[in-house]
Design a protein around this motif. Structure first.
Motif, short mmCIF file in Angstrom:
data_model
loop_
_atom_site.label_atom_id
_atom_site.label_comp_id
_atom_site.label_asym_id
_atom_site.label_seq_id
_atom_site.Cartn_x
_atom_site.Cartn_y
_atom_site.Cartn_z
N PRO A 36 0.86 -1.21 0.00
CA PRO A 36 0.21 0.22 -0.09
C PRO A 36 0.79 1.21 -0.04
N VAL A 37 0.17 2.21 -0.45
CA VAL A 37 1.04 3.62 -0.77
C VAL A 37 0.24 4.87 -0.07
N ILE A 38 1.02 5.60 0.78
CA ILE A 38 0.71 6.99 0.97
C ILE A 38 1.37 7.90 0.30
N THR A 39 0.62 9.00 -0.60
CA THR A 39 1.39 9.84 -1.04
C THR A 39 0.32 11.15 -1.22
N THR A 40 0.48 12.22 -1.80
CA THR A 40 0.00 13.54 -1.69
C THR A 40 -0.95 13.83 -2.88
N VAL A 41 -1.68 14.69 -2.69
CA VAL A 41 -2.43 15.48 -3.95
C VAL A 41 -1.54 15.91 -4.94
N GLY A 42 -0.05 16.06 -4.54
CA GLY A 42 0.94 16.61 -5.48
C GLY A 42 1.03 15.70 -6.71
N THR A 43 0.61 14.24 -6.50
CA THR A 43 0.48 13.55 -7.48
C THR A 43 -0.87 13.25 -8.02
N PRO A 44 -1.00 12.59 -9.10
CA PRO A 44 -2.33 12.08 -9.60
C PRO A 44 -2.84 10.85 -9.11
N TRP A 45 -2.61 10.48 -7.92
CA TRP A 45 -3.00 8.97 -7.54
C TRP A 45 -4.41 9.11 -6.72
N ASN A 46 -5.31 9.91 -7.18
CA ASN A 46 -6.59 9.98 -6.40
C ASN A 46 -7.28 8.52 -6.26
N ASP A 47 -6.88 7.59 -7.14
CA ASP A 47 -7.04 6.35 -7.29
C ASP A 47 -6.91 5.54 -5.68
N LEU A 48 -5.97 5.87 -5.30
CA LEU A 48 -5.63 4.98 -3.87
C LEU A 48 -6.58 5.35 -3.01
N ILE A 95 -3.44 12.18 0.12
CA ILE A 95 -3.64 12.99 1.38
C ILE A 95 -2.89 14.60 1.04
N GLU A 96 -3.43 15.45 1.85
CA GLU A 96 -2.89 16.86 1.62
C GLU A 96 -1.42 16.67 1.79
N ILE A 97 -0.60 17.85 1.39
CA ILE A 97 0.58 18.00 1.63
C ILE A 97 1.09 18.59 2.79
N GLY A 98 2.12 17.96 3.59
CA GLY A 98 2.46 18.66 4.78
C GLY A 98 2.54 17.68 5.84
#
Length: 364
Positions: free
Chosen positions: A289-301, A310-313
């Motif tokens: 599984p992956v945790i990444t931010t809205v700075g990527t196009p991975w809303n599919d997660l 998630i949000e950046i920060g």
């Protein structure tokens, strides 16, 4: 169809752009005659089904680069030239050479025209490059390739070129072995280029806040980067007393890379900006599984329950890490299998190559 790709580097340390070329080239070479013009390096990635041509480094004074590329154009006689990357004069120069021969050009920025990237060093580097060559290159390209709807929207906001096609990136999932067990190993993984845009500082700050919950855990930071920046991260880790939790291990490749994906509980990329994030796709294909931010196009997660977008920060990362640390082995297995399914159904290298061919055919 004969296609020339120009890419400044296919060395393994170039990260996502090299991997993109490796994955696309393998499948695109089954559909067309593909030639890759690049520069020699210490550890180039192998790319099957393509012919690779190493040329001299661009130098506007001696003309060697121009002569070598011109000769390749004359011998290959391509129907189309596909330029990869921005901000390097050689990319714009290859485009100019092609268009002077009335050859159509596709330009893939690889996220290098995202707002966060443009703002970085804008007054000292980017503005001059825009004035000298980069703006004209974007305007004159016959087509821009975006890899996500969000990147297309940002390219449109620039106002330089509205002919933009979305071709999502893909990976060769069939060659990636998915893990077979999800029992917690108490290991979290960051694996990417070590660069300020990747948000590693947020991960260190989050680990500082969660040090009690992370007792017994190991956060592995794998990747190469500028020596001064790596040194600053190491100092941040020391200053926060996190040496027992966070380990910077440098670049990892081949079997070692896949071992890290498979032995980690989950993958974390708290980045400011990615046009895709191939390491995200590789982790998902591995069943991690992956945790990444809205700075990527991975809303599919979020929609596929394969991780968290998630949000950046620091605080959003703290909240999400705390939730993930409490997941059961069964929860991780469900998310891991969902991630693999997501890659197989939406992010296939074969589909990427077929869609790219459709773009080529529409402009030639």
């Amino acid at each position: 169809m004969k296609i020339i790709h120009y890419i400044p580097s296919i060395d393994r340390i170039a990260g996502g752009t090299s991997t993109y070329m490796q994955v696309l080239g393998k499948e695109l070479g089954k559909l067309a005659e593909v030639h890759i013009i690049t520069h020699s390096s210490d550890n180039p990635l192998p790319i099957s089904n393509c012919e690779i041509h190493n040329v001299s480094v661009y130098n506007p004074i001696n003309g060697r680069f121009k002569n070598e590329v011109s000769k390749l154009f004359d011998v290959i006689k391509p129907d189309l030239v596909h330029v990869n990357c921005c901000w390097m004069p050689a990319c714009a120069f290859v485009q100019q050479m092609a268009q002077k021969r009335n050859i159509k050009v596709v330009l893939t920025p690889h996220g290098m025209l995202e707002p966060w990237i443009i703002k970085r060093h804008y007054w000292t580097r980017k503005l001059l490059a825009l004035l000298l060559y980069q703006k004209a290159a974007i305007q004159n390209a016959d087509c821009l390739q975006a890899t996500a709807e969000s990147e297309k929207e940002n390219l449109l906001k620039l106002g330089y070129n509205s002919n933009i096609k979305i071709v999502k990136l893909g990976i060769d999932a069939e060659s990636i072995t998915m893990k077979t067990f999800w029992k917690k190993n108490k290991q979290l993984l960051f694996l990417s280029r070590v660069h300020v845009k990747k948000g590693i500082n947020y991960l260190i700050e989050a680990a500082d806040i969660l040090r009690e919950e992370l007792q017994g855990y190991k956060i592995v930071v794998a990747g190469e980067g500028d020596a001064d920046y790596v040194a600053s991260l190491k100092q941040q880790i020391i200053d926060n007393g996190l040496q027992d939790i966070i380990q910077l291990i440098g670049g990892v490749y081949g079997d070692k890379k896949w071992e890290l994906f498979q032995t980690s509980d989950f993958f974390v990329l708290p980045t400011h900006s990615e046009n895709f994030g191939l390491a995200i796709a590789e982790s998902l294909a591995s069943g991690t599984p992956v945790i990444t931010t809205v700075g990527t196009p991975w809303n599919d997660l979020n929609t596929s329950n394969a991780g968290a977008w998630i949000e950046i920060g620091t605080q959003p990362l703290v909240d999400t890490l705390r939730r993930f640390l409490s997941l059961s082995d069964e929860d991780l297995e469900t998310m891991g299998k969902n991630g693999r399914k997501l890659i197989e159904t939406k992010y296939s290298a074969k589909v990427m190559a077929e869609e790219m061919m459709e773009v080529y055919q529409s402009i030639v």
